[in-house]
Design a protein around this motif. Structure first.
Motif, short mmCIF file in Angstrom:
data_model
loop_
_atom_site.label_atom_id
_atom_site.label_comp_id
_atom_site.label_asym_id
_atom_site.label_seq_id
_atom_site.Cartn_x
_atom_site.Cartn_y
_atom_site.Cartn_z
N LEU A 104 0.94 -1.25 0.07
CA LEU A 104 0.14 -0.23 0.06
C LEU A 104 0.79 1.11 0.14
N LEU A 105 0.80 2.06 -0.98
CA LEU A 105 1.44 3.35 -1.17
C LEU A 105 0.66 4.49 -0.60
N LEU A 106 1.24 5.05 0.34
CA LEU A 106 0.39 6.17 1.14
C LEU A 106 1.28 7.78 1.15
N ASP A 107 0.54 8.49 0.32
CA ASP A 107 1.30 9.64 0.26
C ASP A 107 0.51 10.66 1.11
N GLU A 108 1.13 11.13 2.20
CA GLU A 108 0.53 12.04 3.22
C GLU A 108 -0.69 11.69 3.66
N PRO A 109 -1.03 10.56 4.05
CA PRO A 109 -2.48 10.16 4.12
C PRO A 109 -3.24 10.99 5.29
N THR A 110 -2.39 11.73 6.08
CA THR A 110 -3.04 12.66 7.26
C THR A 110 -3.10 14.04 7.11
N ALA A 111 -2.64 14.44 5.88
CA ALA A 111 -2.23 15.67 5.47
C ALA A 111 -3.69 16.29 5.37
N SER A 112 -3.58 17.70 6.23
CA SER A 112 -4.86 18.72 6.22
C SER A 112 -5.97 18.13 6.99
N LEU A 113 -5.83 16.92 7.82
CA LEU A 113 -6.57 16.43 8.73
C LEU A 113 -6.73 17.06 9.99
N ASP A 114 -7.89 17.36 10.78
CA ASP A 114 -7.99 17.38 12.19
C ASP A 114 -7.11 16.67 12.80
N MET A 134 0.55 -6.55 5.45
CA MET A 134 0.68 -5.77 4.17
C MET A 134 2.04 -4.82 4.62
N SER A 135 2.70 -4.39 3.16
CA SER A 135 3.68 -3.52 3.58
C SER A 135 3.17 -2.20 3.07
N MET A 136 3.70 -1.27 3.71
CA MET A 136 3.27 0.04 3.52
C MET A 136 4.46 1.21 3.04
N LEU A 137 4.35 1.73 2.17
CA LEU A 137 5.44 2.71 1.90
C LEU A 137 4.77 4.13 2.28
N TYR A 138 5.29 4.74 2.99
CA TYR A 138 4.40 5.89 3.76
C TYR A 138 5.39 7.05 3.51
N THR A 139 4.83 7.92 2.61
CA THR A 139 5.57 9.52 2.73
C THR A 139 5.01 10.33 3.66
N SER A 140 5.58 11.15 4.31
CA SER A 140 5.33 12.14 5.21
C SER A 140 6.47 13.00 5.72
N HIS A 141 6.03 14.33 5.89
CA HIS A 141 6.80 15.40 6.53
C HIS A 141 6.90 15.54 7.81
N ASN A 142 5.89 14.76 8.52
CA ASN A 142 5.74 14.61 9.81
C ASN A 142 6.34 13.62 10.46
N MET A 143 7.65 14.00 11.21
CA MET A 143 8.44 12.95 11.72
C MET A 143 7.84 12.14 12.76
N ALA A 144 7.05 13.12 13.61
CA ALA A 144 6.41 12.23 14.66
C ALA A 144 5.37 11.16 14.17
N GLU A 145 4.91 11.45 13.40
CA GLU A 145 4.02 10.66 12.71
C GLU A 145 4.83 9.28 11.94
N GLU A 147 7.70 8.13 13.00
CA GLU A 147 8.27 7.51 14.02
C GLU A 147 7.14 6.69 14.72
N GLU A 148 5.86 6.83 14.73
CA GLU A 148 5.01 6.15 15.36
C GLU A 148 4.64 4.77 14.02
N ILE A 149 4.47 5.19 12.92
CA ILE A 149 3.90 4.30 12.07
C ILE A 149 4.87 3.35 11.36
N CYS A 150 6.15 4.00 11.06
CA CYS A 150 6.98 3.40 10.35
C CYS A 150 7.91 2.50 11.12
N ASP A 151 8.44 1.35 10.47
CA ASP A 151 9.59 0.48 11.20
C ASP A 151 10.98 0.55 10.53
#
Length: 176
Positions: A104-114, A134-145, A147-151
């Motif tokens: 699953l490719l996720l590009d900024e999946p929480t951008a602009s969310l409350d 499932m494997s996920m490729l997760y792009t984000s500029h939010n480093m806390a996120e 750190e929480e999501i990625c291994d």
């Protein structure tokens, strides 16, 4: 030609992309808040259309499962153009899981969310990853996120790999 490789190989899910393109594409999917679904279709129509494109069997059961999982049942009959940002994000994630992807490719999946919706989305993604293995490729500029999501984390700058490691390894190298 921009899409024809000039050198190297791409391997995804243990297969060489050049020789197994259709098989690989059938086993992956993506979600991005920057890709719009047709606004002139109802939510259910968008999901049915993509389910057919992905060759999903038992479309109604799959949509019902994802609508329940992402809490979008109440607006399946709503025009997609009328959805809030959070609802669109959940719809895009449901669309991305229609074919039970292995990647699953996720590009900024929480951008602009409350913040509360972003937190629920992250929790859903963690649960999905574990339940479906499932494997996920997760792009984000939010480093806390990240750190929480990625291994495993990869830093890319100007198209080049700058560093990689686990979140703990990178925090040890660069600080919080």
């Amino acid at each position: 030609d921009l899409i024809t490789p000039t050198s190297g190989t791409i391997r995804i899910l243990g297969k060489e992309y050049r020789h197994s393109r259709e098989e690989i594409l059938s086993r992956l999917n993506f979600s991005s808040p920057y890709v719009s679904l047709p606004g002139n279709l109802k939510v259910i129509e968008n999901l049915k259309t993509f389910a057919r494109l992905y060759g999903v069997r038992n479309i109604h059961a799959k949509i019902a499962e994802l609508a329940d999982f992402f809490n979008i049942k109440d607006f399946l009959g709503t025009m997609t153009s009328r959805l809030s940002t959070g609802q669109l994000t959940r719809l895009n994630l449901a669309k991305a899981l229609l074919n039970d992807p292995k990647l699953l490719l996720l590009d900024e999946p929480t951008a602009s969310l409350d913040p509360d919706i972003a937190d629920r989305t992250r929790q859903m993604l963690l649960r999905i990853r574990e339940e479906r293995r499932m494997s996920m490729l997760y792009t984000s500029h939010n480093m806390a996120e990240v750190e929480e999501i990625c291994d495993r984390v990869i830093f890319i700058q100007h198209g080049r790999l700058k560093d990689a490691g686990t979140p703990a390894e990178l925090v040890a190298r660069y600080g919080k």
